[in-house]
Design a protein around this motif. Sequence first.
Motif, PDB file in Angstrom:
ATOM      1  N   ALA A  20      13.171 -20.994  18.630  1.00  0.00           N
ATOM      2  CA  ALA A  20      12.583 -19.662  18.531  1.00  0.00           C
ATOM      3  C   ALA A  20      12.259 -19.109  19.923  1.00  0.00           C
ATOM      4  O   ALA A  20      12.442 -17.915  20.195  1.00  0.00           O
ATOM      5  CB  ALA A  20      11.326 -19.705  17.672  1.00  0.00           C
ATOM      6  N   LEU A  21      11.788 -19.979  20.811  1.00  0.00           N
ATOM      7  CA  LEU A  21      11.524 -19.547  22.184  1.00  0.00           C
ATOM      8  C   LEU A  21      12.786 -19.047  22.864  1.00  0.00           C
ATOM      9  O   LEU A  21      12.771 -18.047  23.586  1.00  0.00           O
ATOM     10  CB  LEU A  21      10.944 -20.712  22.994  1.00  0.00           C
ATOM     11  CG  LEU A  21       9.455 -21.009  22.842  1.00  0.00           C
ATOM     12  CD1 LEU A  21       9.096 -22.276  23.610  1.00  0.00           C
ATOM     13  CD2 LEU A  21       8.624 -19.831  23.335  1.00  0.00           C
ATOM     14  N   LEU A  22      13.896 -19.733  22.616  1.00  0.00           N
ATOM     15  CA  LEU A  22      15.162 -19.368  23.248  1.00  0.00           C
ATOM     16  C   LEU A  22      15.641 -18.003  22.750  1.00  0.00           C
ATOM     17  O   LEU A  22      16.016 -17.135  23.550  1.00  0.00           O
ATOM     18  CB  LEU A  22      16.205 -20.445  22.954  1.00  0.00           C
ATOM     19  CG  LEU A  22      17.511 -20.411  23.749  1.00  0.00           C
ATOM     20  CD1 LEU A  22      17.238 -20.371  25.242  1.00  0.00           C
ATOM     21  CD2 LEU A  22      18.349 -21.637  23.398  1.00  0.00           C
ATOM     22  N   ALA A  23      15.614 -17.812  21.432  1.00  0.00           N
ATOM     23  CA  ALA A  23      16.019 -16.515  20.886  1.00  0.00           C
ATOM     24  C   ALA A  23      15.047 -15.425  21.327  1.00  0.00           C
ATOM     25  O   ALA A  23      15.459 -14.305  21.685  1.00  0.00           O
ATOM     26  CB  ALA A  23      16.079 -16.588  19.361  1.00  0.00           C
ATOM     27  N   LEU A  51      24.923  -7.803  27.351  1.00  0.00           N
ATOM     28  CA  LEU A  51      25.612  -8.926  26.696  1.00  0.00           C
ATOM     29  C   LEU A  51      25.030 -10.291  27.077  1.00  0.00           C
ATOM     30  O   LEU A  51      24.931 -11.180  26.222  1.00  0.00           O
ATOM     31  CB  LEU A  51      27.109  -8.889  27.013  1.00  0.00           C
ATOM     32  CG  LEU A  51      27.943  -7.834  26.284  1.00  0.00           C
ATOM     33  CD1 LEU A  51      29.366  -7.812  26.837  1.00  0.00           C
ATOM     34  CD2 LEU A  51      27.954  -8.084  24.786  1.00  0.00           C
ATOM     35  N   PRO A  52      24.638 -10.514  28.349  1.00  0.00           N
ATOM     36  CA  PRO A  52      24.080 -11.834  28.697  1.00  0.00           C
ATOM     37  C   PRO A  52      22.821 -12.198  27.915  1.00  0.00           C
ATOM     38  O   PRO A  52      22.504 -13.378  27.767  1.00  0.00           O
ATOM     39  CB  PRO A  52      23.785 -11.693  30.200  1.00  0.00           C
ATOM     40  CG  PRO A  52      24.743 -10.654  30.679  1.00  0.00           C
ATOM     41  CD  PRO A  52      24.834  -9.675  29.552  1.00  0.00           C
ATOM     42  N   PHE A  53      22.109 -11.196  27.428  1.00  0.00           N
ATOM     43  CA  PHE A  53      20.899 -11.457  26.642  1.00  0.00           C
ATOM     44  C   PHE A  53      21.198 -11.414  25.142  1.00  0.00           C
ATOM     45  O   PHE A  53      20.587 -12.126  24.350  1.00  0.00           O
ATOM     46  CB  PHE A  53      19.822 -10.437  26.986  1.00  0.00           C
ATOM     47  CG  PHE A  53      19.657 -10.181  28.456  1.00  0.00           C
ATOM     48  CD1 PHE A  53      19.587 -11.236  29.359  1.00  0.00           C
ATOM     49  CD2 PHE A  53      19.605  -8.892  28.969  1.00  0.00           C
ATOM     50  CE1 PHE A  53      19.452 -11.024  30.722  1.00  0.00           C
ATOM     51  CE2 PHE A  53      19.473  -8.654  30.330  1.00  0.00           C
ATOM     52  CZ  PHE A  53      19.397  -9.721  31.211  1.00  0.00           C
ATOM     53  N   LEU A 107      20.435  -9.860  36.128  1.00  0.00           N
ATOM     54  CA  LEU A 107      20.401 -11.223  35.604  1.00  0.00           C
ATOM     55  C   LEU A 107      19.218 -12.030  36.108  1.00  0.00           C
ATOM     56  O   LEU A 107      19.067 -13.196  35.752  1.00  0.00           O
ATOM     57  CB  LEU A 107      21.714 -11.950  35.920  1.00  0.00           C
ATOM     58  CG  LEU A 107      22.913 -11.501  35.091  1.00  0.00           C
ATOM     59  CD1 LEU A 107      24.145 -12.323  35.423  1.00  0.00           C
ATOM     60  CD2 LEU A 107      22.613 -11.592  33.601  1.00  0.00           C
ATOM     61  N   VAL A 108      18.357 -11.415  36.905  1.00  0.00           N
ATOM     62  CA  VAL A 108      17.099 -12.087  37.219  1.00  0.00           C
ATOM     63  C   VAL A 108      16.327 -12.312  35.918  1.00  0.00           C
ATOM     64  O   VAL A 108      15.573 -13.289  35.785  1.00  0.00           O
ATOM     65  CB  VAL A 108      16.284 -11.267  38.240  1.00  0.00           C
ATOM     66  CG1 VAL A 108      15.763  -9.973  37.626  1.00  0.00           C
ATOM     67  CG2 VAL A 108      15.135 -12.096  38.800  1.00  0.00           C
ATOM     68  N   LEU A 109      16.543 -11.441  34.929  1.00  0.00           N
ATOM     69  CA  LEU A 109      15.911 -11.627  33.617  1.00  0.00           C
ATOM     70  C   LEU A 109      16.545 -12.779  32.846  1.00  0.00           C
ATOM     71  O   LEU A 109      15.984 -13.236  31.847  1.00  0.00           O
ATOM     72  CB  LEU A 109      16.015 -10.336  32.793  1.00  0.00           C
ATOM     73  CG  LEU A 109      15.182  -9.158  33.309  1.00  0.00           C
ATOM     74  CD1 LEU A 109      15.476  -7.900  32.499  1.00  0.00           C
ATOM     75  CD2 LEU A 109      13.696  -9.494  33.238  1.00  0.00           C
ATOM     76  N   GLY A 110      17.684 -13.257  33.320  1.00  0.00           N
ATOM     77  CA  GLY A 110      18.291 -14.441  32.726  1.00  0.00           C
ATOM     78  C   GLY A 110      17.437 -15.682  32.936  1.00  0.00           C
ATOM     79  O   GLY A 110      17.667 -16.713  32.294  1.00  0.00           O
ATOM     80  N   GLY A 111      16.448 -15.566  33.814  1.00  0.00           N
ATOM     81  CA  GLY A 111      15.525 -16.675  33.991  1.00  0.00           C
ATOM     82  C   GLY A 111      14.657 -16.909  32.764  1.00  0.00           C
ATOM     83  O   GLY A 111      14.125 -18.016  32.581  1.00  0.00           O
ATOM     84  N   LEU A 112      14.528 -15.908  31.898  1.00  0.00           N
ATOM     85  CA  LEU A 112      13.682 -16.065  30.714  1.00  0.00           C
ATOM     86  C   LEU A 112      14.226 -17.119  29.743  1.00  0.00           C
ATOM     87  O   LEU A 112      13.467 -17.979  29.289  1.00  0.00           O
ATOM     88  CB  LEU A 112      13.496 -14.716  30.016  1.00  0.00           C
ATOM     89  CG  LEU A 112      12.676 -13.679  30.784  1.00  0.00           C
ATOM     90  CD1 LEU A 112      12.587 -12.382  29.994  1.00  0.00           C
ATOM     91  CD2 LEU A 112      11.277 -14.203  31.079  1.00  0.00           C
ATOM     92  N   PRO A 113      15.515 -17.104  29.380  1.00  0.00           N
ATOM     93  CA  PRO A 113      16.018 -18.195  28.537  1.00  0.00           C
ATOM     94  C   PRO A 113      15.879 -19.564  29.200  1.00  0.00           C
ATOM     95  O   PRO A 113      15.593 -20.567  28.528  1.00  0.00           O
ATOM     96  CB  PRO A 113      17.493 -17.830  28.314  1.00  0.00           C
ATOM     97  CG  PRO A 113      17.554 -16.360  28.512  1.00  0.00           C
ATOM     98  CD  PRO A 113      16.543 -16.058  29.562  1.00  0.00           C
ATOM     99  N   ALA A 114      16.080 -19.608  30.524  1.00  0.00           N
ATOM    100  CA  ALA A 114      15.915 -20.880  31.226  1.00  0.00           C
ATOM    101  C   ALA A 114      14.467 -21.353  31.158  1.00  0.00           C
ATOM    102  O   ALA A 114      14.190 -22.538  30.910  1.00  0.00           O
ATOM    103  CB  ALA A 114      16.361 -20.730  32.682  1.00  0.00           C
ATOM    104  N   LEU A 117      15.548 -11.684  23.414  1.00  0.00           N
ATOM    105  CA  LEU A 117      14.992 -10.403  22.987  1.00  0.00           C
ATOM    106  C   LEU A 117      14.051  -9.839  24.045  1.00  0.00           C
ATOM    107  O   LEU A 117      14.077  -8.628  24.343  1.00  0.00           O
ATOM    108  CB  LEU A 117      14.260 -10.584  21.662  1.00  0.00           C
ATOM    109  CG  LEU A 117      13.633  -9.326  21.049  1.00  0.00           C
ATOM    110  CD1 LEU A 117      14.690  -8.264  20.783  1.00  0.00           C
ATOM    111  CD2 LEU A 117      12.890  -9.679  19.765  1.00  0.00           C
ATOM    112  N   ALA A 118      13.228 -10.697  24.620  1.00  0.00           N
ATOM    113  CA  ALA A 118      12.294 -10.244  25.656  1.00  0.00           C
ATOM    114  C   ALA A 118      13.034  -9.690  26.873  1.00  0.00           C
ATOM    115  O   ALA A 118      12.618  -8.684  27.469  1.00  0.00           O
ATOM    116  CB  ALA A 118      11.386 -11.398  26.082  1.00  0.00           C
ATOM    117  N   ALA A 119      14.146 -10.317  27.235  1.00  0.00           N
ATOM    118  CA  ALA A 119      14.939  -9.837  28.371  1.00  0.00           C
ATOM    119  C   ALA A 119      15.461  -8.433  28.095  1.00  0.00           C
ATOM    120  O   ALA A 119      15.455  -7.561  28.984  1.00  0.00           O
ATOM    121  CB  ALA A 119      16.084 -10.803  28.647  1.00  0.00           C
TER     122      ALA A 119
END
Length: 439
Positions: A373-376, A401-403, A277-284, A380-382
């Motif tokens: 679009a950045l959020l979606a 699932l978190p992404f 979930l460190v990749l969860g920083g991307l939506p943030a 995808l990037a994650a």
Amino acid sequence: MPSTVRGPRVSGTAADLAAVLGAALVVAVAAMAGRALLAGGVDIFLPFPPLLAEWLPHVGPGTPVAVVVAVLVVTRGPDLAGRLALRPLLAVGYAAAVAWTVALALVDGWQRGVVERLGSSQEYLHDVPRVTDVGAMLRTFADHILTDRPGFWTTHVGAHPPGALLTFVWLERLGLGGGGPAGLFVMLVGASAPLAVAVAVRALGAADLARRALPFGVLLPGAVWVGVSADGMFAAVLAWGVALLAVGCTRLGPRADMAALAAGVLLGWCLYLSYGLVLGGLPALAVLAATRNVRAGALAAVGTLAVVGAFTASGFWWFTGFERVQVIYAASIAATRPYTYFVWANLAAVLFALGPAVVAGLRRAGALPAGVALLAGAGLAAILLADVSGMSKGEVERIWLPFAVWLVIPCALLPRARYWLAAQAGLALAVNHLLLTVW
């Protein structure tokens, strides 16, 4: 709102169906290649590649409820999304998501579909009785990650930071121990993820898109794995962290500041639920890039650092845990799962959680407003970064699932929403009734 994106002069629907057909071909090839690997003696630990599942057609007590919920959301969801006020809509959406998720789990029955999911010898509940002193557990947690040492944690506990185990320890101390209460808790939390996505999209100034995407979030086929896997709960925690950050970035006053600070706490907590979930920083970061709100970003950073500081002061250093998890991962079933297969078969697996509507929606994503679009795109990037990392070989239908929940956003652009919703529901019902999934 435009229904097509820049590209060849092909009707939108035809191009959508072509994209779905292409995705289906990827799934078919991944299935055949996986079976060939098994036949050749390569143990990829997937009885039904590319999914961790086995062929077992069955029905259960959740079957009629799941069918009824699907029909109601397909036939009534788009209308209700268009005319209800936001709060009632979110309430109805949550009720539908809970009913859908629980019903899908109960297709496998209460014992097999709920109680046993988190109660196996590899799951978090197995090690809950070991935690008699939370402080001592945190101080020594990393000492029990490596499996060549005595007293090592069970598979899922050792492979995650201590926040996940702590969650179930707290549940047990509240009198909600055991697989049944834990399973229901995970589903109740996980089912709220589509609401958080809608809140985030609305905060970024796309209220209509938020409404139209919500039914797709409710019927996301990934609900099969939200009921019951802890990753469904992780998805909701991350989604609410991002949603609160979006609220904090787009409003003014003390409430906005509190939202940003709370967002940071949830995002920080995510770091201790799963290393991935460190990749969860991307939506943030996508929210911050879209809003350019330095104040909210700073407050969120304070909240995140507070969580990191609390765990570090308690004796758990995140980087030590991650380093040791890489060691046990390299020696686990991942050792016989070839990267050259999973680096693309993972994408086939996650398509089962996304569904055909998401594939068609992503084809149209160029018509989204920039911030949304950045959020979606961050979701995808994650997924793509997690894929190429090699730290996820298989089982990504739940792990990602978190992404995945962020990829329902472009579904709001689809015409004939009922047909696409029916396709989503049909895939989920087919998976749950034809296969026995582990999670």
